[in-house]
Design a protein around this motif. Structure first.
Motif, PDB file in Angstrom:
ATOM      1  N   ASP A 122       0.796  -1.232   0.000  1.00  0.00           N
ATOM      2  CA  ASP A 122       0.000   0.000   0.000  1.00  0.00           C
ATOM      3  C   ASP A 122       0.825   1.278   0.000  1.00  0.00           C
ATOM      4  O   ASP A 122       0.282   2.361   0.212  1.00  0.00           O
ATOM      5  CB  ASP A 122      -0.986   0.018   1.177  1.00  0.00           C
ATOM      6  N   CYS A 123       2.130   1.180  -0.212  1.00  0.00           N
ATOM      7  CA  CYS A 123       2.935   2.402  -0.341  1.00  0.00           C
ATOM      8  C   CYS A 123       2.568   3.121  -1.637  1.00  0.00           C
ATOM      9  O   CYS A 123       2.262   2.489  -2.650  1.00  0.00           O
ATOM     10  CB  CYS A 123       4.422   2.079  -0.329  1.00  0.00           C
ATOM     11  N   GLN A 124       2.618   4.435  -1.597  1.00  0.00           N
ATOM     12  CA  GLN A 124       2.309   5.267  -2.751  1.00  0.00           C
ATOM     13  C   GLN A 124       3.495   6.185  -3.006  1.00  0.00           C
ATOM     14  O   GLN A 124       3.771   7.081  -2.200  1.00  0.00           O
ATOM     15  CB  GLN A 124       1.043   6.097  -2.502  1.00  0.00           C
ATOM     16  N   LEU A 125       4.211   5.964  -4.104  1.00  0.00           N
ATOM     17  CA  LEU A 125       5.400   6.732  -4.429  1.00  0.00           C
ATOM     18  C   LEU A 125       5.163   7.525  -5.704  1.00  0.00           C
ATOM     19  O   LEU A 125       4.610   7.000  -6.674  1.00  0.00           O
ATOM     20  CB  LEU A 125       6.610   5.813  -4.613  1.00  0.00           C
ATOM     21  N   GLY A 126       5.626   8.769  -5.694  1.00  0.00           N
ATOM     22  CA  GLY A 126       5.441   9.639  -6.844  1.00  0.00           C
ATOM     23  C   GLY A 126       6.497   9.444  -7.905  1.00  0.00           C
ATOM     24  O   GLY A 126       6.893   8.317  -8.226  1.00  0.00           O
ATOM     25  N   ASN A 127       7.000  10.560  -8.439  1.00  0.00           N
ATOM     26  CA  ASN A 127       7.917  10.555  -9.570  1.00  0.00           C
ATOM     27  C   ASN A 127       9.271  11.155  -9.189  1.00  0.00           C
ATOM     28  O   ASN A 127       9.369  11.950  -8.255  1.00  0.00           O
ATOM     29  CB  ASN A 127       7.326  11.369 -10.721  1.00  0.00           C
ATOM     30  N   ASN A 128      10.305  10.762  -9.937  1.00  0.00           N
ATOM     31  CA  ASN A 128      11.649  11.327  -9.777  1.00  0.00           C
ATOM     32  C   ASN A 128      12.216  11.126  -8.365  1.00  0.00           C
ATOM     33  O   ASN A 128      12.942  11.970  -7.843  1.00  0.00           O
ATOM     34  CB  ASN A 128      11.651  12.816 -10.138  1.00  0.00           C
ATOM     35  N   ILE A 129      11.886  10.016  -7.761  1.00  0.00           N
ATOM     36  CA  ILE A 129      12.346   9.671  -6.414  1.00  0.00           C
ATOM     37  C   ILE A 129      13.643   8.873  -6.510  1.00  0.00           C
ATOM     38  O   ILE A 129      13.834   8.093  -7.444  1.00  0.00           O
ATOM     39  CB  ILE A 129      11.259   8.859  -5.684  1.00  0.00           C
ATOM     40  N   ILE A 130      14.527   9.064  -5.547  1.00  0.00           N
ATOM     41  CA  ILE A 130      15.722   8.232  -5.415  1.00  0.00           C
ATOM     42  C   ILE A 130      15.681   7.550  -4.054  1.00  0.00           C
ATOM     43  O   ILE A 130      15.591   8.214  -3.018  1.00  0.00           O
ATOM     44  CB  ILE A 130      17.013   9.059  -5.539  1.00  0.00           C
ATOM     45  N   LEU A 131      15.730   6.225  -4.060  1.00  0.00           N
ATOM     46  CA  LEU A 131      15.840   5.446  -2.831  1.00  0.00           C
ATOM     47  C   LEU A 131      17.194   4.752  -2.856  1.00  0.00           C
ATOM     48  O   LEU A 131      17.432   3.865  -3.678  1.00  0.00           O
ATOM     49  CB  LEU A 131      14.718   4.408  -2.722  1.00  0.00           C
ATOM     50  N   ALA A 132      18.098   5.165  -1.974  1.00  0.00           N
ATOM     51  CA  ALA A 132      19.437   4.586  -1.953  1.00  0.00           C
ATOM     52  C   ALA A 132      19.409   3.184  -1.341  1.00  0.00           C
ATOM     53  O   ALA A 132      18.390   2.727  -0.799  1.00  0.00           O
ATOM     54  CB  ALA A 132      20.399   5.493  -1.190  1.00  0.00           C
ATOM     55  N   ASN A 133      20.538   2.496  -1.414  1.00  0.00           N
ATOM     56  CA  ASN A 133      20.612   1.087  -1.024  1.00  0.00           C
ATOM     57  C   ASN A 133      20.027   0.829   0.361  1.00  0.00           C
ATOM     58  O   ASN A 133      20.304   1.551   1.316  1.00  0.00           O
ATOM     59  CB  ASN A 133      22.071   0.625  -1.021  1.00  0.00           C
ATOM     60  N   ASN A 134      19.194  -0.232   0.425  1.00  0.00           N
ATOM     61  CA  ASN A 134      18.610  -0.714   1.676  1.00  0.00           C
ATOM     62  C   ASN A 134      17.583   0.219   2.302  1.00  0.00           C
ATOM     63  O   ASN A 134      17.220   0.026   3.466  1.00  0.00           O
ATOM     64  CB  ASN A 134      19.699  -1.045   2.707  1.00  0.00           C
ATOM     65  N   ALA A 135      17.123   1.228   1.595  1.00  0.00           N
ATOM     66  CA  ALA A 135      15.996   2.005   2.121  1.00  0.00           C
ATOM     67  C   ALA A 135      14.790   1.082   2.267  1.00  0.00           C
ATOM     68  O   ALA A 135      14.512   0.249   1.398  1.00  0.00           O
ATOM     69  CB  ALA A 135      15.673   3.171   1.201  1.00  0.00           C
ATOM     70  N   THR A 136      14.072   1.227   3.377  1.00  0.00           N
ATOM     71  CA  THR A 136      12.979   0.316   3.701  1.00  0.00           C
ATOM     72  C   THR A 136      11.731   1.103   4.058  1.00  0.00           C
ATOM     73  O   THR A 136      11.742   1.921   4.977  1.00  0.00           O
ATOM     74  CB  THR A 136      13.373  -0.588   4.888  1.00  0.00           C
ATOM     75  N   LEU A 137      10.659   0.839   3.326  1.00  0.00           N
ATOM     76  CA  LEU A 137       9.383   1.503   3.580  1.00  0.00           C
ATOM     77  C   LEU A 137       8.404   0.488   4.153  1.00  0.00           C
ATOM     78  O   LEU A 137       8.112  -0.532   3.514  1.00  0.00           O
ATOM     79  CB  LEU A 137       8.801   2.087   2.287  1.00  0.00           C
ATOM     80  N   ALA A 138       7.886   0.750   5.340  1.00  0.00           N
ATOM     81  CA  ALA A 138       6.830  -0.092   5.903  1.00  0.00           C
ATOM     82  C   ALA A 138       5.521   0.178   5.160  1.00  0.00           C
ATOM     83  O   ALA A 138       5.446   1.026   4.270  1.00  0.00           O
ATOM     84  CB  ALA A 138       6.686   0.185   7.393  1.00  0.00           C
ATOM     85  N   GLY A 139       4.485  -0.520   5.546  1.00  0.00           N
ATOM     86  CA  GLY A 139       3.216  -0.402   4.848  1.00  0.00           C
ATOM     87  C   GLY A 139       2.612   0.987   4.918  1.00  0.00           C
ATOM     88  O   GLY A 139       2.803   1.726   5.877  1.00  0.00           O
ATOM     89  N   HIS A 140       1.895   1.352   3.854  1.00  0.00           N
ATOM     90  CA  HIS A 140       1.068   2.567   3.796  1.00  0.00           C
ATOM     91  C   HIS A 140       1.881   3.864   3.784  1.00  0.00           C
ATOM     92  O   HIS A 140       1.347   4.927   4.061  1.00  0.00           O
ATOM     93  CB  HIS A 140       0.078   2.609   4.967  1.00  0.00           C
ATOM     94  N   VAL A 141       3.154   3.801   3.474  1.00  0.00           N
ATOM     95  CA  VAL A 141       3.990   5.002   3.425  1.00  0.00           C
ATOM     96  C   VAL A 141       3.730   5.746   2.115  1.00  0.00           C
ATOM     97  O   VAL A 141       3.576   5.133   1.058  1.00  0.00           O
ATOM     98  CB  VAL A 141       5.481   4.629   3.552  1.00  0.00           C
ATOM     99  N   HIS A 142       3.703   7.081   2.182  1.00  0.00           N
ATOM    100  CA  HIS A 142       3.536   7.914   0.999  1.00  0.00           C
ATOM    101  C   HIS A 142       4.779   8.786   0.807  1.00  0.00           C
ATOM    102  O   HIS A 142       5.226   9.453   1.744  1.00  0.00           O
ATOM    103  CB  HIS A 142       2.316   8.836   1.147  1.00  0.00           C
ATOM    104  N   LEU A 143       5.320   8.797  -0.414  1.00  0.00           N
ATOM    105  CA  LEU A 143       6.448   9.655  -0.758  1.00  0.00           C
ATOM    106  C   LEU A 143       6.031  10.579  -1.895  1.00  0.00           C
ATOM    107  O   LEU A 143       5.531  10.125  -2.935  1.00  0.00           O
ATOM    108  CB  LEU A 143       7.665   8.844  -1.209  1.00  0.00           C
ATOM    109  N   GLY A 144       6.276  11.891  -1.722  1.00  0.00           N
ATOM    110  CA  GLY A 144       5.997  12.843  -2.783  1.00  0.00           C
ATOM    111  C   GLY A 144       7.062  12.814  -3.861  1.00  0.00           C
ATOM    112  O   GLY A 144       8.060  12.098  -3.778  1.00  0.00           O
TER     113      GLY A 144
END
Length: 262
Positions: A122-144
């Protein structure tokens, strides 16, 4: 079919554009759809009701569309949706959504997802995002849009991170991060604004200065949060050329359910 390695397994029902490339020993499930120009490396498993757009590059050993790590999940036909032109590096895990939320985990366009990243249900991620190594998103996280998460950043479930925000290496995020704000530490605390990133994206010196003033109203003025929001309202009225960015911060704070880092 010459673009599909002979050892790959493409289940009946999968819909792949004729230009899609699939590497050795990859497995594509029956409910998967993949758009033109996307390249799937070797040893990738794509399953579930997963839709992947155009011109993505998916490196080896990824797991996309597996069941969510949620004990309430009972096999419902929830989804994973990935947009266009994303780079998805090795050993990532993107899970399906759940019926407790929108039922879909979503990644937008033009994102750069590095190795070992986990995007939970259920994570919602937008555009032009950078997630570096081992970044961890739990459930329902939203990134602009334009968010950057440093290596080994972990984000608690239901947190929201606003557009253009940034985290430092190993940040542990347990509350919302407003747009433009840089966060660092365990637990993550505000550490200024992402001014260098804004310069690279074409923000003018005047706009960056206005965002800095808004940051100071929230974090340096010693004002209670409601009074800080009122100060942002005043700044918005006095800075028409930057009003949209100040409003973005003010409205984000107003809509925060977990509270912002402070």
């Amino acid at each position: 079919m010459s673009r599909i390695h002979p050892t790959a397994v493409i289940e009946s029902g999968a819909q792949l554009d004729s230009s899609v490339e699939v590497g050795a020993y990859s497995v594509i499930g029956a409910n998967v759809r993949i758009g033109a120009g996307t390249k799937v490396g070797p040893h990738v498993v794509i399953e579930g009701h997963t839709t992947i757009g155009r011109d993505n590059q998916i490196f080896q050993f990824g797991s996309l569309g597996a069941a969510p790590q949620d004990k309430k999940y009972a096999g419902e036909p929830t989804r994973l949706e990935i947009g266009d032109r994303n780079t998805i590096r090795e050993f990532v895990t993107f899970n399906l959504g759940t019926t407790q939320d929108a039922g879909v985990t979503r990644l937008g366009d033009d994102n750069w997802i590095m190795a070992y990243v986990h995007i939970a249900h259920d994570c919602q991620l937008g555009n032009n995002i950078i997630l570096a190594n081992n970044a961890t998103l739990a459930g329902h996280v939203h990134l602009g849009d334009w968010v950057f998460l440093g290596g080994f950043t972990s984000v608690h479930q239901f947190c929201k991170i606003g557009a253009h925000a940034m985290t430092a290496f190993t940040a542990a995020v347990s509350q919302d991060i407003p747009p433009f704000v840089t966060a660092a530490g365990n637990r993550a605390v505000p550490a200024g604004i992402n001014s260098e990133g804004l310069k690279r994206r074409g923000f003018t010196p005047e706009q960056i200065a206005a965002i800095k003033r808004a940051y100071k109203a929230i974090y340096r003025s010693s004002l209670p949060l409601e009074e800080a929001r009122q100060a942002l309202q005043q700044q918005e009225e006095n800075s028409p050329e930057s009003a949209a960015y100040i409003r973005l911060m003010r409205e984000f704070i107003a809509s925060s359910s977990r509270g912002i880092i402070r």
